[in-house]
Design a protein around this motif. Structure first.
Motif, PDB file in Angstrom:
ATOM      1  N   HIS A 111       0.840  -1.204   0.000  1.00  0.00           N
ATOM      2  CA  HIS A 111       0.000   0.000   0.000  1.00  0.00           C
ATOM      3  C   HIS A 111       0.874   1.252   0.000  1.00  0.00           C
ATOM      4  CE1 HIS A 111      -2.522   3.105   2.042  1.00  0.00           C
ATOM      5  NE2 HIS A 111      -3.352   2.723   1.083  1.00  0.00           N
ATOM      6  N   ALA A 112       1.967   1.221   0.795  1.00  0.00           N
ATOM      7  CA  ALA A 112       2.880   2.373   0.841  1.00  0.00           C
ATOM      8  C   ALA A 112       3.453   2.648  -0.553  1.00  0.00           C
ATOM      9  CB  ALA A 112       4.020   2.101   1.835  1.00  0.00           C
ATOM     10  N   ILE A 113       3.858   1.581  -1.244  1.00  0.00           N
ATOM     11  CA  ILE A 113       4.455   1.767  -2.577  1.00  0.00           C
ATOM     12  C   ILE A 113       3.416   2.301  -3.561  1.00  0.00           C
ATOM     13  CG2 ILE A 113       5.557   0.567  -4.554  1.00  0.00           C
ATOM     14  CD1 ILE A 113       7.355   1.007  -2.003  1.00  0.00           C
ATOM     15  N   SER A 114       2.161   1.869  -3.413  1.00  0.00           N
ATOM     16  CA  SER A 114       1.139   2.359  -4.354  1.00  0.00           C
ATOM     17  C   SER A 114       0.948   3.879  -4.213  1.00  0.00           C
ATOM     18  CB  SER A 114      -0.185   1.604  -4.185  1.00  0.00           C
ATOM     19  OG  SER A 114      -0.720   1.876  -2.921  1.00  0.00           O
ATOM     20  N   CYS A 115       1.287   4.443  -3.045  1.00  0.00           N
ATOM     21  CA  CYS A 115       1.193   5.906  -2.851  1.00  0.00           C
ATOM     22  C   CYS A 115       2.212   6.648  -3.726  1.00  0.00           C
ATOM     23  CB  CYS A 115       1.459   6.280  -1.393  1.00  0.00           C
ATOM     24  SG  CYS A 115       0.301   5.586  -0.224  1.00  0.00           S
ATOM     25  N   PRO A 210       9.337  -2.225 -12.505  1.00  0.00           N
ATOM     26  CA  PRO A 210       8.736  -1.466 -13.606  1.00  0.00           C
ATOM     27  C   PRO A 210       7.462  -0.807 -13.093  1.00  0.00           C
ATOM     28  CG  PRO A 210       8.208  -3.795 -13.808  1.00  0.00           C
ATOM     29  CD  PRO A 210       9.085  -3.669 -12.588  1.00  0.00           C
ATOM     30  N   SER A 211       7.022   0.251 -13.778  1.00  0.00           N
ATOM     31  CA  SER A 211       5.856   0.997 -13.282  1.00  0.00           C
ATOM     32  C   SER A 211       4.573   0.160 -13.348  1.00  0.00           C
ATOM     33  CB  SER A 211       5.695   2.304 -14.058  1.00  0.00           C
ATOM     34  OG  SER A 211       5.516   2.029 -15.415  1.00  0.00           O
ATOM     35  N   LYS A 212       4.595  -0.951 -14.101  1.00  0.00           N
ATOM     36  CA  LYS A 212       3.386  -1.783 -14.150  1.00  0.00           C
ATOM     37  C   LYS A 212       3.072  -2.411 -12.783  1.00  0.00           C
ATOM     38  CE  LYS A 212       4.801  -4.614 -17.343  1.00  0.00           C
ATOM     39  NZ  LYS A 212       5.524  -5.648 -18.105  1.00  0.00           N
ATOM     40  N   ILE A 213       4.006  -2.325 -11.842  1.00  0.00           N
ATOM     41  CA  ILE A 213       3.740  -2.851 -10.485  1.00  0.00           C
ATOM     42  C   ILE A 213       2.527  -2.156  -9.875  1.00  0.00           C
ATOM     43  CG2 ILE A 213       5.201  -1.253  -9.129  1.00  0.00           C
ATOM     44  CD1 ILE A 213       5.149  -5.047  -8.617  1.00  0.00           C
ATOM     45  N   PHE A 214       2.274  -0.888 -10.284  1.00  0.00           N
ATOM     46  CA  PHE A 214       1.128  -0.161  -9.705  1.00  0.00           C
ATOM     47  C   PHE A 214      -0.199  -0.792 -10.130  1.00  0.00           C
ATOM     48  CE2 PHE A 214       4.527   3.096  -9.784  1.00  0.00           C
ATOM     49  CZ  PHE A 214       4.656   3.222  -8.416  1.00  0.00           C
ATOM     50  N   ASP A 215      -0.265  -1.300 -11.373  1.00  0.00           N
ATOM     51  CA  ASP A 215      -1.484  -2.002 -11.804  1.00  0.00           C
ATOM     52  C   ASP A 215      -1.660  -3.281 -10.987  1.00  0.00           C
ATOM     53  OD1 ASP A 215      -1.791  -0.076 -13.704  1.00  0.00           O
ATOM     54  OD2 ASP A 215      -0.708  -1.194 -15.261  1.00  0.00           O
ATOM     55  N   LEU A 216      -0.527  -3.948 -10.723  1.00  0.00           N
ATOM     56  CA  LEU A 216      -0.600  -5.215  -9.986  1.00  0.00           C
ATOM     57  C   LEU A 216      -0.972  -4.979  -8.511  1.00  0.00           C
ATOM     58  CD1 LEU A 216       2.566  -6.927 -11.522  1.00  0.00           C
ATOM     59  CD2 LEU A 216       0.178  -7.327 -12.110  1.00  0.00           C
ATOM     60  N   LEU A 217      -0.622  -3.797  -8.011  1.00  0.00           N
ATOM     61  CA  LEU A 217      -0.942  -3.483  -6.602  1.00  0.00           C
ATOM     62  C   LEU A 217      -2.412  -3.082  -6.431  1.00  0.00           C
ATOM     63  CD1 LEU A 217       2.225  -1.443  -5.543  1.00  0.00           C
ATOM     64  CD2 LEU A 217       1.373  -3.476  -4.364  1.00  0.00           C
ATOM     65  N   GLU A 218      -2.995  -2.603  -7.537  1.00  0.00           N
ATOM     66  CA  GLU A 218      -4.383  -2.137  -7.463  1.00  0.00           C
ATOM     67  C   GLU A 218      -5.310  -3.307  -7.164  1.00  0.00           C
ATOM     68  OE1 GLU A 218      -6.360   0.299 -10.775  1.00  0.00           O
ATOM     69  OE2 GLU A 218      -4.569   1.428 -10.137  1.00  0.00           O
ATOM     70  N   ASN A 219      -6.217  -3.099  -6.244  1.00  0.00           N
ATOM     71  CA  ASN A 219      -7.192  -4.135  -5.859  1.00  0.00           C
ATOM     72  C   ASN A 219      -6.565  -5.417  -5.312  1.00  0.00           C
ATOM     73  OD1 ASN A 219      -9.238  -2.436  -6.887  1.00  0.00           O
ATOM     74  ND2 ASN A 219      -8.845  -3.219  -8.944  1.00  0.00           N
TER      75      ASN A 219
END
Ligand code: UTP
Length: 290
Positions: A111-115, A210-219
């Motif tokens: 969650h911290a990284i998604s910020c 890679p920035s796609k980690i944010f999609d993987l963190l979502e939900n």
């Protein structure tokens, strides 16, 4: 692609080092005379990082104060002829372009990284866990990982083998040797129950993603410990396109753990140019009575 951004999550409650972390962020606990997080920022800068986002939470503004100027202090030091120390203090605020964001609820490292999504944008970026200090006499650990990202074009995790009895504290990696200190990682599990680990190789304090980690963190649902785990998002990355494990050369100290704090202070204290020789003699004398 050259990695120039890094994220340092430092919002956690630090429950393992209470009461030290009750009012003082554990990331500011000193190793001899320097706060842990300054070593981490210096490692990032030595690795070619120019832009850093530090993730904070309520009560942790002191971290931002540390990387700010302190004009009153600088003037005082200069007025008493301590110009070298004044310059050293000024240099802390010039280490990098440091920005801050608050994680309003401590829902876990993932969650911290998604910020950090707005700060990172579309670039790959390094993550340096705010309580893991890594010392290296050769290449900084973060640089080893950034180099691996540039070489293989895949997400990278820093890895070390841990004793069997500690395996449940970390993220265990399914890792096959690739070359030298590089491994091919195809799966991972956070804080495995006994017998559920892939190997003794565990994620240790650093990654480049890679920035796609944010999609993987979502939900992503809550994982181990009821927290949103970065490992669970990296697991998806490892399973789909593979990741690289780098057994970095430096030595890691866990500043979120009582024993780690003592180990760091003793080992770095022994090497400290000002107090090292005297401290060594002190420890030798003390050891006679242990
Ligand atoms: P840890 O799990 O070691 O930190 O996370 P913690 O939650 O402070 O630990 P304890 O168990 O309560 O002692 C690794 C890093 O991730 C940050 C922490 O500050 C630490 O630097 N973190 C953790 C966050 O930024 N946000 C979170 O929600 C959790």
């Amino acid at each position: 692609m050259k990695i120039r951004k890094a994220v340092i999550p430092a919002a956690g409650l630090g429950t393992r080092v209470l009461p030290a972390s009750k009012a003082c962020p554990k990331e500011l606990l000193p190793i001899v005379d320097k706060p842990a997080i300054q070593y981490i920022v210096e490692e990032a800068v030595a690795s070619g990082i120019t832009d850093i986002l530090i993730i904070l939470s309520r009560g942790k503004s002191m971290v931002a104060d540390h990387f700010d100027r302190n004009l009153e202090l600088e003037e005082k030091l200069e007025s008493i002829g301590k110009n070298n120390i004044a310059e050293e203090m000024k240099a802390i605020s010039k280490l990098a372009n440091i920005q801050y964001i608050r994680q309003t609820e401590m829902k876990g490292l993932g969650h911290a990284i998604s910020c950090a999504k707005p700060f990172v944008g579309d670039e790959p970026f390094a993550v340096l866990y705010g309580d893991d200090v890594i010392f290296s006499d050769t290449i900084p650990a973060c640089k080893e990982l950034c180099d691996a990202y540039e070489k293989y074009g895949k997400g990278v995790v820093g890895a070390k083998a841990v004793p069997q009895e500690h395996i449940g504290r970390y993220g265990s990696l399914k890792a096959e040797p690739l070359e030298e200190n590089f491994y091919s990682v195809s799966d991972m599990i956070e804080k495995p129950a006994p017998g559920k680990e892939f190997s003794l190789y565990s994620i240790m304090g650093r990654c480049v993603l890679p920035s796609k980690i944010f999609d993987l963190l979502e939900n992503l649902p809550a994982g181990a410990g009821g927290e949103i785990q970065l490992t669970d998002a990296m697991k998806k990355l490892a399973q789909t396109e593979g990741m690289i494990g780098v057994e970095y050369h430096g030595k890691r100290y866990d500043m979120g753990n009582k024993l780690g704090i003592l180990q760091a202070n003793i080992e770095i204290g022994l090497k400290h140019p000002e107090i090292g020789p005297e401290f060594r003699q002190y420890l030798k004398n003390l050891a006679q009575f242990l």
